[in-house]
Every structure is written in C-alpha cells, then in structure tokens.
Enzyme design. Structure first.
Site, short mmCIF file in Angstrom:
data_model
loop_
_atom_site.label_atom_id
_atom_site.label_comp_id
_atom_site.label_asym_id
_atom_site.label_seq_id
_atom_site.Cartn_x
_atom_site.Cartn_y
_atom_site.Cartn_z
N LYS A 212 0.84 -1.19 0.00
CA LYS A 212 0.00 0.00 0.00
C LYS A 212 0.88 1.26 0.00
CE LYS A 212 -3.54 2.28 2.77
NZ LYS A 212 -4.52 2.17 3.84
N GLU A 218 10.50 -4.77 4.59
CA GLU A 218 10.58 -6.19 4.19
C GLU A 218 10.26 -6.33 2.71
OE1 GLU A 218 8.98 -4.97 6.77
OE2 GLU A 218 9.16 -6.26 8.54
N GLY A 272 -4.95 -1.93 4.92
CA GLY A 272 -4.17 -3.07 4.42
C GLY A 272 -4.85 -4.40 4.70
N ARG A 273 -5.33 -4.58 5.91
CA ARG A 273 -5.92 -5.88 6.29
C ARG A 273 -7.31 -6.06 5.71
NH1 ARG A 273 -5.01 -2.34 10.23
NH2 ARG A 273 -6.68 -1.58 11.58
N GLU A 358 -5.04 -6.54 14.64
CA GLU A 358 -4.58 -5.21 14.24
C GLU A 358 -5.73 -4.21 14.32
OE1 GLU A 358 -0.90 -4.78 11.46
OE2 GLU A 358 -2.60 -4.21 10.23
N HIS A 390 -5.12 -33.02 17.75
CA HIS A 390 -4.01 -33.84 18.25
C HIS A 390 -2.89 -32.96 18.80
CE1 HIS A 390 -5.78 -37.54 16.70
NE2 HIS A 390 -6.28 -36.74 15.79
N LYS A 510 9.21 -0.79 14.11
CA LYS A 510 9.79 -0.49 12.79
C LYS A 510 10.87 0.57 12.92
CE LYS A 510 5.52 -1.05 10.07
NZ LYS A 510 4.59 -0.37 9.20
O1 F6P Z 1 3.08 -3.06 9.78
C1 F6P Z 1 1.72 -3.25 9.62
C2 F6P Z 1 1.25 -2.86 8.26
O2 F6P Z 1 1.20 -1.49 8.12
C3 F6P Z 1 -0.09 -3.50 7.95
O3 F6P Z 1 -1.15 -2.77 8.41
C4 F6P Z 1 -0.03 -3.63 6.49
O4 F6P Z 1 -0.97 -4.55 6.03
C5 F6P Z 1 1.40 -4.08 6.30
O5 F6P Z 1 2.12 -3.36 7.25
C6 F6P Z 1 1.98 -3.89 4.94
O6 F6P Z 1 1.97 -2.56 4.55
P1 F6P Z 1 2.18 -2.12 3.04
O7 F6P Z 1 1.07 -2.74 2.23
O8 F6P Z 1 2.13 -0.64 3.03
O9 F6P Z 1 3.52 -2.65 2.59
#
Ligand code: F6P
Length: 549
Positions: A212, A218, A272-273, A358, A390, A510
């Site tokens: 987003k 990452e 995002g979620r 979240e 299990h 972060k």
């Molecule tokens: O760190 C949490 C978050 O901001 C989530 O809310 C989001 O889904 C995820 O990181 C990834 O963010 P982006 O889509 O901006 O890379």
C-alpha cells in the site's frame, strides 16, 4: 444555550450493567442444563445468511442474553456506525480517512460518494484492468522477456499485502485449474525468497510487488532481491515484463523502476488488512481467474447486504460480535480460536489474526482516553481441524481457561477421496458436542474406570462454540466468510468505542529496527546506547559473526 447529555462510558451504560447482573445469574449454568431446560434451542438458535449457516446454540447464553446484548449494541450506536462506514464517513478518525472496503465489492453502477466522487467507478476501472491483465497472463498473451509464457506468479508483500491473497490462493487454488501457480514471499528472512523461487525459471516467473505504502522495509528488500534475480538471469531490460506493482504510491513505484502503466492502484480508504478484494488480490485473480474473483466479490457483497439489512438479533456478523463481547467482557475470555475443518483454509486463522488483532488491539477510546475497565480485541489463533485436535484441544477440553471457538466446515469436499470427507466432518460435529456436554465423573466411573483415574478422565464440558456450516468452499462462500468476520470485528470495535482502522501499534518496532540496522552492519565496533539487555544482545550477535564489538 442547549446542553447535551454526555455520552456515557461503556461500563456506565445501563445496558452494560444489565448484562453484568444477567451474567451473575447465568455464569454457573452449564450448557447441559441450558439444553435440558430448552431442548429446542439447537433448532432455534441458528441463522442462515448468504451461503452460511450459523449454529450459536452451544453458547453459554439464553434468549434473554441475546436481547440484552442487542440492547447494548443499540445503545452504542452500532447500526449508525455501520451506516456511517458504508456511507464513506471518515470513521478512521486518527488518520482522517473513510473506511470503504465495502465499496471494493459494490457492483458496477452503484454509487458511493467520497469528496464528490463516486469511488465505485474508480474501483471498477482498476478491476477491469486487473481482469485484462490476469486474463493475458493466463492465456499466455502476456509473456516474459524471452517470449515464454508465465507459469508462476510470486506476490511480494507483507501483512495485509500478503495474508489475504495468500490465504485466498490456498483456499481456492483448485478453481484456477493450475494454469498459473502463485507463491507468496513476505518474510525479510532470505529463506523465504530462496525457498519460494527454488526450481523456478526466471523467464517464466512474474512478480507482483504489493505494498500500500511502497515503503515497507521487508517488501522493498524482497523486491530488490527479486529484481536482481530476474536481471541476473535475463538482463536489465527484462524488468518490465516480470514486474507489476499494486500500491497507492505511484511515485515510489516509479522510483523502484516499475512502469506505472503496470501499476494497479487502490486508495487510502482501504486498510491493508481489508484489502484482499482490492488490487492487492491481483496475484490471486491471476491464479484463480477473473470470473472466480468476481464470485469472491459477490460473496463479500452478499454478506455486506445482510449486515446492512438484517435486524441485529438476526444479523450474523453482529451476533458473532456480540457473543464475542459476552465472553471477552463478562466471562473474561482472553482468546478466540478459529478452527476451520478444511485443509484449504490452512491460512485462515493467520489471516483473521491480523484482521482482528490489528483492528481491535487498542487501549484508548475514540476520544483518546485510556480504557482501564474492560478488555478489547481478543487473541486470535487456530489451525485447521483435525490437526489441532491432536495438539492443543487437550487444553480447550480440560485446561483451566475459557476458550470460545468458531468451527467452520463444509458439506462437500473440494478434493474428496473415499470416506475422508465424512471422517473429517464427523469431527466437526463431535468436537463442539464434546466441548459443550463433556463427560461427567459419574459417566466415567460407570465405565469401570478406577476411582483414582476418574478426575483425569472427566470432561467438565461447558466450553462454548459457534458452528458455521456451508455447502462447499467456493469463491462465493469464502467471500461470505471474510466479510462475516470483517463486520464481526467492526461490531466489537464500535461497542468498545475504539478506532478499528488504524494500527499505530506497529510503528515503534519499525523505527527501532531502522536504527539498529547500521549497528549490525558497522565494520567498526559501534557505540551502543540501548538498554543493557538490547546492547548486550547486539554485541553477542556481532561476536557470533566475528564482527568487532
Ligand atoms: O506493519 C503493519 C502494516 O502497516 C499493515 O497494516 C499492512 O498490512 C502491512 O504493514 C503492509 O503494509 P504495506 O502494504 O504498506 O507494505
């Protein structure tokens, strides 16, 4: 000057106090007694909505409880909040944003106005581009740089830009006839990239970089690694045919080197979620095909319509939310287990973990005041039955904690073999029965069990469950299920008076990680000014790597 009454705090509301009094009366009643007194509750305490059937009779509640919970929801303005969300009001107050994931599945021609613009038109403009792109990859008209067809799509993203599409791909991959396979890289641990690309031909691999913000550490690290992987094999000119982006941030996408004509956008009003049904679902759309993606959206829409229209007492998401409030806030339950009896839903609990935790993992009210006298979002966990049986079911059956659980099952299997489907589903029915009714000491003793073993073999029962049954796991029923939980989580967040749509809690870690990166990479011993624990750990790490400390 006219004065308005102050809005009461949640726990001061008469409806809350009525529930507390009711809880004092009912808390010791066993589900065995509730069923004995009201043998027809299983035929009455159920609901059908969209393609889902919900049995909520194995909960520690009565019709009176439901009535009181509904009164609480009414007092808290859940229906007004819901309408405000659907109408595009800026209910994400800390980010001053509308919350319009429901517009992502609105049909063509519908109208949802935001700042004088119909956002549904924008949604369908992107959807149409996604469909054309997905179709071209599937039919081989979009080829890689060397002219070979694409056989694998790798989505690089994390959190909401990974969990949704990867869960949906796992759930629905058979619907795509395996024309194109999808893989998902999220972890900055290079193992993820190495393992997901193992055995793949770069010439036949396409990357979807989903972010987003397009600033997530990452994702960008993995995206750069992917670009090297492609260009090392195919040359620098190969990038355009092997990379597309999904983002709200065109500038950063362009900076990365992806042509923005190969970018699929979404908007700040999609959390995002809550984004799996936006362009974030692009990899999944390629994998399962545009028509099945449309079906998924239709499934979301069916549950949206139900949530908007059904009275609260017959409203599946609202009811699930209220039952959750009942356990969290009155019985003190800390968790909720999501237990799909479907291997294809392997990733569902992980997906709901982000969606719920979240969203509702907050400890200040919407007005910024701290919440000190009630708990908010539960800990969400689980994995597919029957594997969990299990592993951790022992604790649910005989441990000391109260763990409400949602069972999700399907009548038809999507990969039936012999009697496997009935074997699986026998457990789907047996476990909630065992959890509710248990086995008394008398029953155990009557089986001839030695007296000293009786307590160990007794099942107290009285463990509450919801059972959600659908005919088959299809794109449509999956859409039903996701939207069901989205709206359940909304209902709870609104009652708890929190903002379910921001996630400031992820920021601090972060920032600190960014500060630590140079301390790990420094060629000279760095000056470490953390607390003594963190500094010693960093030194230990450097020592292990033979770096000066
Ligand atoms: O760190 C949490 C978050 O901001 C989530 O809310 C989001 O889904 C995820 O990181 C990834 O963010 P982006 O889509 O901006 O890379």
């Amino acid at each position: 000057m006219a004065t308005t009454d102050p809005v009461p705090q949640l726990t001061d509301r008469p409806e809350w106090k009525a529930l507390q009094a009711h809880h004092a009366e009912i808390q010791d009643r066993h589900l065995r007694a509730l069923f004995a007194e009201d043998p027809g509750r299983g035929e009455r305490m159920n609901l059908s909505a969209a393609g889902l059937y919900l049995d909520y009779s194995k909960n520690r509640l009565t019709d009176e409880t439901i009535g009181l919970l509904v009164q609480l929801a009414e007092a808290c303005g859940v229906t007004d909040g819901r309408d405000a969300m659907f109408a595009g009001e800026r209910i994400n107050i800390t980010e001053n944003r509308a919350v319009l994931h429901t517009a992502l599945r609105a049909p063509k021609g519908a109208s949802v106005m935001l700042d004088g613009k119909n956002v549904v038109d924008d949604v369908h403009e992107v959807l149409d581009r996604m469909k054309a792109f997905a179709a071209s990859v599937r039919d081989g008209s979009w080829t890689g740089h060397t002219g070979k067809r694409i056989t694998t799509v790798i989505n690089i993203g994390i959190g909401g830009s990974d969990l949704g599409p990867s869960m949906v791909w796992d759930a629905l991959s058979p619907f795509g006839d395996h024309v194109v396979e999808c893989r998902y890289v999220s972890n900055v641990d290079s193992v993820d990239f190495v393992e997901k690309t193992r055995g793949l031909d770069p010439a036949q691999t396409l990357f979807v970089i989903a972010s987003k913000t397009f600033t997530t550490l990452e994702t960008l690290a993995n995206a750069h690694t992917a670009r090297d992987w492609i260009t090392n094999a195919l040359g620098d000119e190969a990038t355009p045919k092997h990379f597309v982006a999904v983002s709200t941030n065109a500038d950063e996408v362009a900076k990365f080197g992806i042509d923005t004509k190969n970018m699929f956008g979404f908007w700040d009003w999609v959390g995002g979620r809550y984004s799996v049904d936006s362009a974030v679902g692009l990899s999944t759309m390629v994998g399962i095909g545009p028509d099945h993606f449309d079906e998924l959206l239709a499934g979301f829409r069916e549950m949206d319509d139900h949530f908007r229209e059904a009275p609260l007492a017959e409203n599946m998401p609202a009811l699930l939310g209220l039952i959750g409030v009942w356990y969290s806030n009155f019985f003190g339950a800390e968790t909720v287990a999501i237990l799909p009896y479907a291997q294809y839903l392997d990733r569902l609990s992980a997906y709901f973990q982000q969606l719920d935790m979240e969203s509702d993992g907050k400890s200040v009210r919407r007005d910024g005041t701290p919440i000190t006298d009630y708990s908010t979002g539960p800990i969400v966990w689980g994995q597919p039955g029957t594997n969990g049986q299990h592993a951790y079911y022992q604790l649910i059956h005989q441990g000391t904690r109260l763990i409400p659980a949602d069972f999700i099952g399907f009548a038809y299997s999507n990969a039936p073999l012999g009697d496997h489907p009935d074997l699986l589903m026998s457990n789907f029915f047996a476990q909630p029965e065992a959890l509710a009714f248990g086995k008394t000491a008398e029953q155990v003793a009557a089986e001839g069990v030695p007296a000293e073993q009786v307590p160990h073999r007794t099942f107290n029962g009285n463990h509450p469950t919801n059972s959600i049954l659908a005919e088959r796991l299809t794109p449509r029923t999956l859409g039903n299920i996701i939207a069901l939980y989205e709206h359940k989580i909304f209902t709870q967040g609104w009652i708890w008076d929190i903002n379910s749509f921001d996630q400031w809690g992820v920021e601090l870690g972060k920032v600190l990680a960014k500060r630590i990166i140079p301390e790990l990479e420094a060629t000279e011993a760095p000056h470490l000014a953390h607390d003594s624990s963190t500094s010693t750990l960093i030194r230990k790490y450097r020592e292990m790597l033979g770096r000066p400390v």
